[in-house]
Design an enzyme around this catalytic site. Sequence first.
Site, mmCIF file in Angstrom:
data_model
loop_
_atom_site.group_PDB
_atom_site.id
_atom_site.type_symbol
_atom_site.label_atom_id
_atom_site.label_comp_id
_atom_site.label_asym_id
_atom_site.label_seq_id
_atom_site.Cartn_x
_atom_site.Cartn_y
_atom_site.Cartn_z
ATOM 1 C CB SER A 11 35.952 36.617 34.493
ATOM 2 O OG SER A 11 35.558 37.620 35.408
ATOM 3 C CG ASP A 189 36.058 45.691 33.364
ATOM 4 O OD1 ASP A 189 36.522 45.617 34.529
ATOM 5 O OD2 ASP A 189 35.686 44.695 32.730
ATOM 6 C CG HIS A 192 37.378 41.778 34.557
ATOM 7 N ND1 HIS A 192 36.159 42.164 34.032
ATOM 8 C CD2 HIS A 192 37.242 40.491 34.936
ATOM 9 C CE1 HIS A 192 35.331 41.140 34.077
ATOM 10 N NE2 HIS A 192 35.954 40.111 34.633
#
Length: 240
Positions: A11, A189, A192
């Site tokens: 991600s 977070d 990320h």
Amino acid sequence: MRPKIYLFGDSITEMSFGDGGWGASLTHHFSRAVDVVLRGYSGYNTRWALRVLDKVFPAEIDVGNAGEPLAVTVFFGANDACLPDRCSAFQHVPLDEYEHNLRSIVSFLKMRWPTTHVLLITPPPIDEAGRLLYPYFDNTSGLPERTNEAAGAYAKACIAVARELGIPVVDLWTKMQRFPDWQKSFLGDGLHLTLDGNRIVFEEVINILTREGLSLETLPVDLPHIKEIDPIDPLKAFKI
């Protein structure tokens, strides 16, 4: 056709084409010389990445293109490092398997494209307090699914594989922790990247690509710059 740089990862790679993302910054940086191609898959670990290599990089992409890509970044480990007894256990990959998988991914890429530069990137550090504030799955234990200690072990393993294979590596885990307040400055977070975190990755990747001979000074552009076009006879610049 323009040469390409592929970004392969989880991600943190998938999100890199967002506003201020490190992939978007690479695309802007090389806008007249290279196509930057995103191959990021949220939640993936190296075990899953190995299973999909032929789909991500099918043999057909070699047909009719400009040849081997200039470089491929391989950015996995954040999910592999999930703890096996916490809420993201299904993403966990044991450390020795992670090392083996990285070797296999690099081997696949180098066998496909022998002259392509393969660049490893370690997982980033983890802000455990941040992870508790932004859980991805139901977390009844009250414990973070990732720890900075575990991420550091996978980062060291990534570096060891890079040295073993003689390829460059961005030690993101160490680099970010050299700055004060890295937890909030670089991580949105707990995992990320913020805008500043993306900037760190971009700068580190550019530094390595430059050392590998891939810079704006060494890469040709595919069409003439405006400064090369004669105002009196503009079409002269496009004659072959």
